[in-house]
Design a protein around this motif. Structure first.
Motif, PDB file in Angstrom:
ATOM      1  N   GLU A 243       0.793  -1.224   0.000  1.00 16.65           N
ATOM      2  CA  GLU A 243       0.000   0.000   0.000  1.00 16.65           C
ATOM      3  C   GLU A 243       0.826   1.275   0.000  1.00 16.65           C
ATOM      4  OE1 GLU A 243      -2.998   0.254   3.009  1.00 16.65           O
ATOM      5  OE2 GLU A 243      -4.416  -0.839   1.740  1.00 16.65           O
ATOM      6  N   ALA A 244       1.971   1.268   0.649  1.00 14.89           N
ATOM      7  CA  ALA A 244       2.708   2.532   0.801  1.00 14.89           C
ATOM      8  C   ALA A 244       4.188   2.270   1.028  1.00 14.89           C
ATOM      9  CB  ALA A 244       2.141   3.344   1.965  1.00 14.89           C
ATOM     10  N   VAL A 245       4.968   3.289   0.709  1.00 17.88           N
ATOM     11  CA  VAL A 245       6.396   3.324   0.989  1.00 17.88           C
ATOM     12  C   VAL A 245       6.676   4.599   1.766  1.00 17.88           C
ATOM     13  CG1 VAL A 245       8.676   3.656  -0.046  1.00 17.88           C
ATOM     14  CG2 VAL A 245       7.122   1.944  -0.989  1.00 17.88           C
TER      15      VAL A 245
ATOM     16  N   LYS B  31      -2.364   6.287  -8.210  1.00 17.81           N
ATOM     17  CA  LYS B  31      -3.595   5.563  -8.520  1.00 17.81           C
ATOM     18  C   LYS B  31      -3.650   4.274  -7.726  1.00 17.81           C
ATOM     19  CE  LYS B  31      -6.282   3.618 -12.328  1.00 17.81           C
ATOM     20  NZ  LYS B  31      -6.325   3.361 -13.799  1.00 17.81           N
ATOM     21  N   GLU B  32      -2.497   3.614  -7.578  1.00 13.29           N
ATOM     22  CA  GLU B  32      -2.393   2.405  -6.774  1.00 13.29           C
ATOM     23  C   GLU B  32      -1.212   2.574  -5.818  1.00 13.29           C
ATOM     24  OE1 GLU B  32      -2.112  -0.949  -9.370  1.00 13.29           O
ATOM     25  OE2 GLU B  32      -3.871  -0.367 -10.525  1.00 13.29           O
ATOM     26  N   GLY B  33      -1.516   2.813  -4.552  1.00  8.69           N
ATOM     27  CA  GLY B  33      -0.486   2.993  -3.542  1.00  8.69           C
ATOM     28  C   GLY B  33      -0.186   4.459  -3.280  1.00  8.69           C
ATOM     29  N   ARG B  34       0.779   4.685  -2.398  1.00  9.02           N
ATOM     30  CA  ARG B  34       1.136   6.063  -2.045  1.00  9.02           C
ATOM     31  C   ARG B  34       2.575   6.105  -1.556  1.00  9.02           C
ATOM     32  NH1 ARG B  34      -1.894   4.048   2.164  1.00  9.02           N
ATOM     33  NH2 ARG B  34      -0.925   4.182   4.237  1.00  9.02           N
ATOM     34  N   LEU B  35       3.144   7.292  -1.642  1.00  5.15           N
ATOM     35  CA  LEU B  35       4.450   7.585  -1.074  1.00  5.15           C
ATOM     36  C   LEU B  35       4.263   8.467   0.151  1.00  5.15           C
ATOM     37  CD1 LEU B  35       6.405   8.560  -4.327  1.00  5.15           C
ATOM     38  CD2 LEU B  35       6.338   6.320  -3.208  1.00  5.15           C
ATOM     39  N   GLU B  36       4.997   8.166   1.207  1.00  6.28           N
ATOM     40  CA  GLU B  36       4.964   8.962   2.420  1.00  6.28           C
ATOM     41  C   GLU B  36       6.392   9.457   2.703  1.00  6.28           C
ATOM     42  OE1 GLU B  36       1.425   6.406   4.628  1.00  6.28           O
ATOM     43  OE2 GLU B  36       3.526   6.024   5.128  1.00  6.28           O
ATOM     44  N   PHE B  37       6.515  10.721   3.046  1.00  5.79           N
ATOM     45  CA  PHE B  37       7.818  11.311   3.327  1.00  5.79           C
ATOM     46  C   PHE B  37       7.798  11.904   4.729  1.00  5.79           C
ATOM     47  CE2 PHE B  37       7.033  11.523  -1.206  1.00  5.79           C
ATOM     48  CZ  PHE B  37       8.216  11.084  -1.765  1.00  5.79           C
ATOM     49  N   VAL B  38       8.904  11.728   5.430  1.00  6.56           N
ATOM     50  CA  VAL B  38       9.042  12.324   6.756  1.00  6.56           C
ATOM     51  C   VAL B  38      10.430  12.937   6.861  1.00  6.56           C
ATOM     52  CG1 VAL B  38       9.856  10.174   7.845  1.00  6.56           C
ATOM     53  CG2 VAL B  38       8.756  11.943   9.238  1.00  6.56           C
ATOM     54  N   ARG B  39      10.488  14.119   7.476  1.00  4.32           N
ATOM     55  CA  ARG B  39      11.781  14.760   7.707  1.00  4.32           C
ATOM     56  C   ARG B  39      12.596  13.927   8.692  1.00  4.32           C
ATOM     57  NH1 ARG B  39      11.751  20.159   5.980  1.00  4.32           N
ATOM     58  NH2 ARG B  39       9.648  20.864   5.366  1.00  4.32           N
TER      59      ARG B  39
ATOM     60  N   ALA C 149      12.536   3.705   4.200  1.00  3.45           N
ATOM     61  CA  ALA C 149      12.596   3.154   5.558  1.00  3.45           C
ATOM     62  C   ALA C 149      11.609   2.035   5.813  1.00  3.45           C
ATOM     63  CB  ALA C 149      12.359   4.278   6.575  1.00  3.45           C
ATOM     64  N   ALA C 150      10.424   2.117   5.229  1.00  2.35           N
ATOM     65  CA  ALA C 150       9.385   1.167   5.611  1.00  2.35           C
ATOM     66  C   ALA C 150       8.357   1.016   4.492  1.00  2.35           C
ATOM     67  CB  ALA C 150       8.690   1.614   6.899  1.00  2.35           C
ATOM     68  N   MET C 151       7.618  -0.084   4.580  1.00  2.55           N
ATOM     69  CA  MET C 151       6.522  -0.366   3.657  1.00  2.55           C
ATOM     70  C   MET C 151       5.269  -0.676   4.474  1.00  2.55           C
ATOM     71  SD  MET C 151       8.454  -3.125   1.213  1.00  2.55           S
ATOM     72  CE  MET C 151      10.250  -3.167   1.207  1.00  2.55           C
TER      73      MET C 151
ATOM     74  N   LEU D 282       8.237  -2.927   8.397  1.00  2.00           N
ATOM     75  CA  LEU D 282       6.986  -3.396   7.780  1.00  2.00           C
ATOM     76  C   LEU D 282       5.820  -3.064   8.689  1.00  2.00           C
ATOM     77  CD1 LEU D 282       8.020  -6.971   6.537  1.00  2.00           C
ATOM     78  CD2 LEU D 282       8.006  -4.837   5.218  1.00  2.00           C
ATOM     79  N   THR D 283       4.887  -2.271   8.182  1.00  2.00           N
ATOM     80  CA  THR D 283       3.636  -2.001   8.879  1.00  2.00           C
ATOM     81  C   THR D 283       2.548  -2.853   8.246  1.00  2.00           C
ATOM     82  OG1 THR D 283       4.260   0.286   9.395  1.00  2.00           O
ATOM     83  CG2 THR D 283       1.918  -0.263   9.466  1.00  2.00           C
ATOM     84  N   PHE D 284       1.871  -3.641   9.079  1.00  2.76           N
ATOM     85  CA  PHE D 284       0.777  -4.483   8.607  1.00  2.76           C
ATOM     86  C   PHE D 284      -0.533  -3.833   9.041  1.00  2.76           C
ATOM     87  CE2 PHE D 284       4.410  -7.240   8.802  1.00  2.76           C
ATOM     88  CZ  PHE D 284       4.234  -8.165   7.780  1.00  2.76           C
ATOM     89  N   THR D 285      -1.414  -3.576   8.074  1.00  3.05           N
ATOM     90  CA  THR D 285      -2.701  -2.964   8.362  1.00  3.05           C
ATOM     91  C   THR D 285      -3.818  -3.757   7.702  1.00  3.05           C
ATOM     92  OG1 THR D 285      -2.635  -1.508   6.416  1.00  3.05           O
ATOM     93  CG2 THR D 285      -1.664  -0.662   8.452  1.00  3.05           C
TER      94      THR D 285
END
Length: 291
Positions: free
Chosen positions: A178-180, A216-224, A244-246, A286-289
């Protein structure tokens, strides 16, 4: 939402010891495709040759997680994987999905980004009808312009040989990547987010301490980097900026957590699910949701 890029194609965890990484992901409840040796070309138009790497993949029908390892130190290394793992092992690769890699290449180069040109990749895979050759094409961004990781855009030419139904059922109930999450040094944060937003042609959105780019499918997440401890408390910091994580969507969070913990891996509770440290997952948190 995007033009020639649809979503996440695959992420990649890169190590020297592929055997150990395989065992780790099997213990986490992932079904892995059989090991497959890469045939790669170094420059556009050259014939692919057997390279030094092989992989196994956790496949979800759309995107996948690639477990990539060095299996023959004496073999050619046209994509410089050895140098990659010499810097540090772990979550190093991020590829976006396209149906027209030539169009993506023209757009990126037209925007002033340095790339590899369009490269060919092949590897033999086992299918229910015997051995077949998986083919794909990809364009890689110059890694000097993406110090946080190795970024590319890939096009399946034989998707059916990769996402085979028999490999899509996972004991942990995984259904999608779902995300990176990418940690970025504070001084480079705005420029890096802007670069990715341009690559995928989608505007970023601030959500608390995260900046999110939806695909459209998935997302990117950014953190400082200065906020990384809030997003990833206690996690290793392998570089100034790094993937760092998925986030993995599963059918049943409680059942997945029980399986992971029964396999000997510790977890911690997070909003909507649970988290496995990068220390215990080959260098990728790895985050499982819930799906």
């Amino acid at each position: 939402m995007t033009h020639d890029i649809h979503g996440l194609h695959h992420t990649g965890i890169v190590v020297r010891d592929l055997d150990r990484l395989e065992r780790t992901y099997i213990s986490l409840g992932f079904t892995l495709s059989p090991r497959s040796r890469h045939l790669l070309n170094e420059r556009p138009g050259e014939p692919p040759v057997p390279g030094c790497t092989a992989n196994r993949c956790a496949l979800f029908g759309g995107a996948y997680i690639e477990l990539l390892g060095i299996v023959d130190e004496s073999a050619p290394d046209p994509w410089h994987t050895k140098a990659m793992v010499d810097r540090h092992e772990g979550f190093r690769l991020l590829n976006f999905d396209t149906d027209d890699v030539e169009a993506a290449y023209r757009r990126l180069t037209g925007a002033g980004l340095r790339t590899s040109g369009v490269l060919d990749l092949e590897r033999d895979v086992d299918t229910e009808d015997g051995t077949r050759t998986m083919r794909a094409r990809a364009v890689h961004l110059d890694p000097r312009s993406t110090p946080e990781g190795y970024v590319g855009i890939a096009q399946h030419l034989t998707r059916e040989y990769v996402h085979q139904p028999r490999y899509l059922r996972h004991p942990n109930g995984a259904r999608a990547l779902e995300a990176v999450l990418i940690v970025v040094g504070d001084a480079d944060f705005d420029a890096v987010v802007s670069r990715y937003a341009g690559i995928v042609q989608t505007s970023p959105d601030r959500r608390g301490h995260l900046t999110v780019v939806e695909l459209k499918e998935g997302r990117l997440e950014f953190v400082r980097a200065s906020d990384a401890e809030r997003a990833l408390p206690g996690e290793p910091v392998p570089a100034a900026s790094y993937p760092a994580a998925m986030t993995i969507a599963v059918d049943d969070v409680a059942a997945a957590r029980t399986l992971v913990e029964n396999g000997g891996t510790p977890t911690r509770t997070v909003d909507g699910g649970f988290f496995v440290s990068a220390r215990d997952a080959g260098g990728a948190g790895l985050t499982f949701t819930a799906r």
